[in-house]
Enzyme design. Sequence first.
Site, PDB file in Angstrom:
ATOM      1  N   CYS A 111       5.720   8.287  -0.096  1.00  0.00           N
ATOM      2  CA  CYS A 111       6.875   7.639  -0.701  1.00  0.00           C
ATOM      3  C   CYS A 111       7.307   8.358  -1.976  1.00  0.00           C
ATOM      4  CB  CYS A 111       6.557   6.167  -0.935  1.00  0.00           C
ATOM      5  SG  CYS A 111       7.950   5.147  -1.430  1.00  0.00           S
ATOM      6  N   HIS A 112       7.148   7.749  -3.144  1.00  0.00           N
ATOM      7  CA  HIS A 112       7.506   8.356  -4.426  1.00  0.00           C
ATOM      8  C   HIS A 112       6.351   9.160  -5.043  1.00  0.00           C
ATOM      9  CE1 HIS A 112      10.780   5.431  -4.149  1.00  0.00           C
ATOM     10  NE2 HIS A 112      11.404   6.106  -5.094  1.00  0.00           N
TER      11      HIS A 112
END
Length: 186
Positions: A111-112
């Site tokens: 994800c991030h």
Amino acid sequence: MAQLDGKSIAIVATHGFEQSELEVPLARLREAGANVHVVSLEGDEIKGWDKKDWGNAVPVDKLIGEVSAEDYDAIVLPGGQINPDLLRVEQKVLDLIKAFWTQKKIVAAICHAPWLLVETGIVRDRKVTSYKSIKTDVVNAGGKWEDSAVVVDQGLVTSRNPGDLDAFCAKIIEEIREGSHERRAA
């Protein structure tokens, strides 16, 4: 014998990790036989973010200053917007991630969390994926961004989002079983 018997894995996170991105790998890697520690900056527990609000707390097993890459076979970096943004300004965290990479150990980010790979320089010249909102950050840091569920490049495992957790966990297990990988240092 389980797939990862005798293997040790650090999941490095702080408050604001995406709930499923820590809890699912934690459960799957333990089910596969690995000794898995949740490692954080401070405290006895860290609180997750569950889609649109604060989620559950997860116990912290070790503090960042108590561990080294030599103690583990792999590092897993959960995403969420808050968690990697807080971690990427912590030099001890960045040094630990770089040590895993330099020692040719598995580095996995979802994800991030590839923001941490941007900060360490690990994405340069590597095929990676991430949540789409940080694609430009990854590309500007020299990463070869792909819109794929999971991307593996010489022991670097990246994934887009929580919808890809099954494939992400399976690739982490596969890469750990393969062992160290040839690569350039970050």
